[in-house]
Scaffold this motif. Sequence first.
Motif, PDB file in Angstrom:
ATOM      1  N   GLY A  40      -3.673   7.179  -4.672  1.00 27.74           N
ATOM      2  CA  GLY A  40      -2.532   7.155  -4.200  1.00 27.74           C
ATOM      3  C   GLY A  40      -2.825   6.832  -2.120  1.00 27.74           C
ATOM      4  O   GLY A  40      -2.455   7.022  -1.323  1.00 27.74           O
ATOM      5  N   HIS A  41      -3.680   7.916  -2.063  1.00 26.76           N
ATOM      6  CA  HIS A  41      -4.214   8.498  -0.782  1.00 26.76           C
ATOM      7  C   HIS A  41      -5.339   7.683  -0.341  1.00 26.76           C
ATOM      8  O   HIS A  41      -4.909   7.074   1.015  1.00 26.76           O
ATOM      9  CB  HIS A  41      -5.320  10.183  -1.125  1.00 26.76           C
ATOM     10  CG  HIS A  41      -5.451  10.584   0.096  1.00 26.76           C
ATOM     11  ND1 HIS A  41      -6.675  11.762   0.400  1.00 26.76           N
ATOM     12  CD2 HIS A  41      -4.913  10.537   1.224  1.00 26.76           C
ATOM     13  CE1 HIS A  41      -6.493  12.165   1.778  1.00 26.76           C
ATOM     14  NE2 HIS A  41      -5.946  11.398   2.388  1.00 26.76           N
ATOM     15  N   PHE A  69      -1.252  14.616  -1.367  1.00 26.75           N
ATOM     16  CA  PHE A  69      -2.595  14.186  -2.139  1.00 26.75           C
ATOM     17  C   PHE A  69      -3.693  15.669  -2.349  1.00 26.75           C
ATOM     18  O   PHE A  69      -4.169  15.189  -2.881  1.00 26.75           O
ATOM     19  CB  PHE A  69      -3.363  12.640  -2.023  1.00 26.75           C
ATOM     20  CG  PHE A  69      -2.076  11.467  -2.192  1.00 26.75           C
ATOM     21  CD1 PHE A  69      -1.243  11.443  -2.898  1.00 26.75           C
ATOM     22  CD2 PHE A  69      -1.192  10.822  -0.891  1.00 26.75           C
ATOM     23  CE1 PHE A  69      -0.586  10.301  -3.363  1.00 26.75           C
ATOM     24  CE2 PHE A  69      -0.877   9.957  -0.889  1.00 26.75           C
ATOM     25  CZ  PHE A  69       0.009   9.990  -2.400  1.00 26.75           C
ATOM     26  N   LEU A  78       1.104  -1.142   0.405  1.00 28.66           N
ATOM     27  CA  LEU A  78      -0.322  -0.003  -0.067  1.00 28.66           C
ATOM     28  C   LEU A  78       1.430   1.555   0.000  1.00 28.66           C
ATOM     29  O   LEU A  78       0.687   2.270  -0.712  1.00 28.66           O
ATOM     30  CB  LEU A  78      -0.926  -0.229   1.410  1.00 28.66           C
ATOM     31  CG  LEU A  78      -2.121  -1.060   0.910  1.00 28.66           C
ATOM     32  CD1 LEU A  78      -2.799  -1.065   2.141  1.00 28.66           C
ATOM     33  CD2 LEU A  78      -3.404  -0.640   0.060  1.00 28.66           C
ATOM     34  N   ALA A  94      -5.028   4.377  -0.738  1.00 27.09           N
ATOM     35  CA  ALA A  94      -3.633   3.433  -0.393  1.00 27.09           C
ATOM     36  C   ALA A  94      -2.921   3.780   1.099  1.00 27.09           C
ATOM     37  O   ALA A  94      -2.966   3.430   2.716  1.00 27.09           O
ATOM     38  CB  ALA A  94      -2.631   3.550  -1.321  1.00 27.09           C
ATOM     39  N   MET A  95      -2.707   5.037   0.793  1.00 28.96           N
ATOM     40  CA  MET A  95      -2.513   5.716   2.516  1.00 28.96           C
ATOM     41  C   MET A  95      -3.080   5.795   3.733  1.00 28.96           C
ATOM     42  O   MET A  95      -2.563   5.317   4.636  1.00 28.96           O
ATOM     43  CB  MET A  95      -1.877   7.034   1.980  1.00 28.96           C
ATOM     44  CG  MET A  95      -0.999   8.061   3.078  1.00 28.96           C
ATOM     45  SD  MET A  95       0.328   6.912   3.322  1.00 28.96           S
ATOM     46  CE  MET A  95       1.330   7.827   2.202  1.00 28.96           C
ATOM     47  N   ILE A  96      -4.861   5.445   3.241  1.00 25.07           N
ATOM     48  CA  ILE A  96      -5.239   5.277   4.196  1.00 25.07           C
ATOM     49  C   ILE A  96      -5.586   3.843   4.180  1.00 25.07           C
ATOM     50  O   ILE A  96      -5.363   3.546   6.153  1.00 25.07           O
ATOM     51  CB  ILE A  96      -6.891   5.831   4.457  1.00 25.07           C
ATOM     52  CG1 ILE A  96      -6.839   7.372   4.075  1.00 25.07           C
ATOM     53  CG2 ILE A  96      -7.555   5.758   5.107  1.00 25.07           C
ATOM     54  CD1 ILE A  96      -7.557   7.620   2.977  1.00 25.07           C
ATOM     55  N   LEU A  97      -5.855   3.146   4.281  1.00 22.50           N
ATOM     56  CA  LEU A  97      -6.006   1.769   3.910  1.00 22.50           C
ATOM     57  C   LEU A  97      -4.530   1.169   5.226  1.00 22.50           C
ATOM     58  O   LEU A  97      -4.715   1.139   5.526  1.00 22.50           O
ATOM     59  CB  LEU A  97      -6.262   0.590   2.810  1.00 22.50           C
ATOM     60  CG  LEU A  97      -6.901   0.832   2.684  1.00 22.50           C
ATOM     61  CD1 LEU A  97      -7.320  -0.145   1.047  1.00 22.50           C
ATOM     62  CD2 LEU A  97      -7.469  -0.440   3.629  1.00 22.50           C
ATOM     63  N   ALA A  98      -3.045   1.109   4.812  1.00 21.29           N
ATOM     64  CA  ALA A  98      -2.165   1.309   5.381  1.00 21.29           C
ATOM     65  C   ALA A  98      -1.728   1.644   6.885  1.00 21.29           C
ATOM     66  O   ALA A  98      -1.603   1.122   7.765  1.00 21.29           O
ATOM     67  CB  ALA A  98      -0.937   1.875   4.603  1.00 21.29           C
ATOM     68  N   LEU A  99      -3.107   3.361   7.275  1.00 22.91           N
ATOM     69  CA  LEU A  99      -2.569   3.448   8.312  1.00 22.91           C
ATOM     70  C   LEU A  99      -3.857   2.305   9.222  1.00 22.91           C
ATOM     71  O   LEU A  99      -3.341   2.183  10.478  1.00 22.91           O
ATOM     72  CB  LEU A  99      -3.398   4.655   8.158  1.00 22.91           C
ATOM     73  CG  LEU A  99      -3.974   5.009   9.401  1.00 22.91           C
ATOM     74  CD1 LEU A  99      -3.589   5.823  10.088  1.00 22.91           C
ATOM     75  CD2 LEU A  99      -5.461   6.164   9.474  1.00 22.91           C
ATOM     76  N   GLU A 148      -5.781  10.038  -6.193  1.00 29.17           N
ATOM     77  CA  GLU A 148      -7.162   9.572  -5.189  1.00 29.17           C
ATOM     78  C   GLU A 148      -6.762   8.418  -4.556  1.00 29.17           C
ATOM     79  O   GLU A 148      -6.924   7.837  -3.572  1.00 29.17           O
ATOM     80  CB  GLU A 148      -8.167   9.076  -5.525  1.00 29.17           C
ATOM     81  CG  GLU A 148      -8.580  11.365  -5.334  1.00 29.17           C
ATOM     82  CD  GLU A 148      -8.449  12.202  -6.469  1.00 29.17           C
ATOM     83  OE1 GLU A 148      -7.171  11.740  -7.551  1.00 29.17           O
ATOM     84  OE2 GLU A 148      -7.842  13.202  -5.863  1.00 29.17           O
ATOM     85  N   HIS A 169       1.772   7.236   9.878  1.00 30.32           N
ATOM     86  CA  HIS A 169       1.149   7.844   8.508  1.00 30.32           C
ATOM     87  C   HIS A 169      -0.421   8.716   9.288  1.00 30.32           C
ATOM     88  O   HIS A 169      -0.885   9.086   8.642  1.00 30.32           O
ATOM     89  CB  HIS A 169      -0.516   6.076   8.653  1.00 30.32           C
ATOM     90  CG  HIS A 169       0.640   5.158   8.017  1.00 30.32           C
ATOM     91  ND1 HIS A 169       2.148   5.180   6.714  1.00 30.32           N
ATOM     92  CD2 HIS A 169       0.487   3.807   8.084  1.00 30.32           C
ATOM     93  CE1 HIS A 169       1.927   4.006   6.540  1.00 30.32           C
ATOM     94  NE2 HIS A 169       1.656   3.118   7.160  1.00 30.32           N
ATOM     95  N   ILE A 192      -4.656  -0.863   8.800  1.00 25.94           N
ATOM     96  CA  ILE A 192      -3.192  -1.927   8.576  1.00 25.94           C
ATOM     97  C   ILE A 192      -2.646  -2.262   9.549  1.00 25.94           C
ATOM     98  O   ILE A 192      -2.434  -2.654  10.409  1.00 25.94           O
ATOM     99  CB  ILE A 192      -2.796  -2.465   6.611  1.00 25.94           C
ATOM    100  CG1 ILE A 192      -4.117  -2.731   6.523  1.00 25.94           C
ATOM    101  CG2 ILE A 192      -2.056  -3.534   7.451  1.00 25.94           C
ATOM    102  CD1 ILE A 192      -3.640  -3.790   5.167  1.00 25.94           C
ATOM    103  N   ALA A 250       2.005   6.302  -6.966  1.00 25.98           N
ATOM    104  CA  ALA A 250       1.391   7.901  -7.042  1.00 25.98           C
ATOM    105  C   ALA A 250       1.409   9.395  -7.570  1.00 25.98           C
ATOM    106  O   ALA A 250       1.890   9.798  -8.058  1.00 25.98           O
ATOM    107  CB  ALA A 250      -0.338   7.335  -6.538  1.00 25.98           C
TER     108      ALA A 250
END
Lengths: 620, 49
Positions: free
Chosen positions: B6-7, A112, A14, B9-14, B4, A102, B16, A21
């Motif tokens: 990428g954004h 972003f 991720l 993915a970052m939220i999902l990474a948080l 979007e 994060h 996880i 991106a």
Amino acid sequence: MAVARPAAAAQFVLVSAALGALIYAFVSFDFSVLYVASNSNSALPTFYRVAAVWGAHEGSLVLWQWILALWTLAVALLSGRLPITFAARVLGVLGIVSLGFHLFTLVTSNPFERLLPPAFDGRDLNPVLQDPALALHPPLLYTGYVGFAVAFAFACAAMLEGKMDQTWARWTRPWTTAAWAFLTIGIALGSWWAYYELGWGGYWFWDPVENASFMPWLIGTALIHSLAVTDKRGLFKAWTLLLAILAFSMSLLGTFLVRSGVLVSVHSFAADPSRGMFILAFLVVVIGGALSLYAWRAPLLRSPAGFELTARESFLLFNNVLLVIAATVVFGGTLAPLISDALGLGTLSVGTQYFNPTFLLPIIPLLALVSVGIHSNWKRGRIGDKTRVLVRTFALALALALALIYGAYGPAGKWLTPVGAVLGIWIILSSLVDPIDRLRRKMTLPRSVVGMTIAHIALGVFVLSLTVVESYTIERDAALRPGESLQLGRYAYRFEGIEPLEGPNYDGVRGEVTVFRDGKQVGRLFPEKRNYWVQGQVMTEADIDTRWNKNVFAALGEDLGAGSWSVRAQIRPLIDYVWLAALLMALGGAVAASDRRYRLATRTENEPLDVGPGVEGATS
Amino acid sequence: MIVELGHFAMILALLIAALQSFSVLQGRTGARRAGWRWRGPQLRRSSCW
């Protein structure tokens, strides 16, 4: 554990997607993204468009997270031989650190964020950063910084498990050494970059952000030595844990100093005071939590074994104490302006006048002890048996140092010159004694010994070259018209004039300087003065003629009018060896970290220890 | 669109990372070995009662 390993892999995928991106947004000139519009431009060459991703705050945080995800993935993949609960706790602690970063990124520094309406063109990457070193310096430095998170996670996991034994130290060693090696290269690369780009020939400024990377390096150096004692002899357990916590604390503090903008530095392009509070709070939670854990577990840590004053353990203890004192000196000098400002005591500027003497105070005895400590044995020092080799190596070092100083360079009039030269050469000679002895006895050299020897020789080369650089650099600034010359020792710089220059996103002038030695032409230098269009910033690009034993340096200063230009000329002997030594140190760390013993099956506490040099006369 | 993603993915990474953080609580914390034990609320009658 059923969760931790897949979670680590998923996180890596991720965060890689997020970084990908962002790179895509930069490469495709997506100026509807605020961060891209602020740090790129349509005239920026493709190479810099990719590196610009970590050219400012938000993107460098994504890079930080990606490197942390990479380290976490590496731990997840390579922890198969660790007890399952221990490995899960390590990954859990790394998860907490990732969570903090994060959150920080998403809440305060979202890369972003859209810009509506989109910008027609970007505001360009800071010209200081438009250099190939941008592609390597931050990633390597962050790999070192973040790598200490692994040592920190191992320490926290050991404390949670209540098993802070030698096995823990052995598991931690390769990770810590690898992180230290990356940090070493990162710092050296930053110093080299500053030398040719920023500093008009300077290479270390005791800048707060330089110090922020140097403090974890000093503590990390203490940690890798302390881990050796814990691994071999089961001693210094509490101290090693504390150093593991401190090393990562210093990394976080470094991030706080760079990102908060509380201190003015050459890196202040990355500053934003509003973000400082978040990192400070995170620092308090993570480090406060770890120190609480330490306070809880410390009573369990009793070392059963003892050692003599002249044993290797003692020398490593002195090494640790002196390195921590050196880190404290740097810490004090770095934060003093901040504290003075907070207490309303006025603006305080702390520079080389403070750092050089106070830093040398613990470092000179440390360097002297390296050569003695290398010859000592574990547990019972028996240093008396080594008197002959100590005296011989010292006498040879003294002779070689005097030959170098008086033969090659001449007296410098500084007391530190002979001291530094003798200490540097003594360390190199002392490091060679044990490996040569082993090879003569047809013994094998484990990688840990080879790595240690390389790193110690590199330290000697570093000390020697730094001594020569600091003692024998000559420089001069002069206002020159075309055809005029300046004399610098045996060298003469003749300024031939300037010609216009145009690059992809800048214009400017290129000067031409012909260099003579004893009247004979030995080279031509082309220093530049660039004006970057978008930000209107003027940059000095020095030109350096790199030779095996010196650098011949020229930089173009201001246009003084009537055809006259300010020119800086500099001859720095052995300067490249300072960075080469740092690379060699890192190579030593990499070789040591790849030692076979670290990859072997888990050792239990009851298994006999590989005691290293000493008691049985064997070294490891 | 890619931005979007990428954004996201970052939220999902948080999320996880939050899940991964719970791995620190593996089984026993070692507290008992350290001599720590939760004894429940101590409500014994003291002399002043």
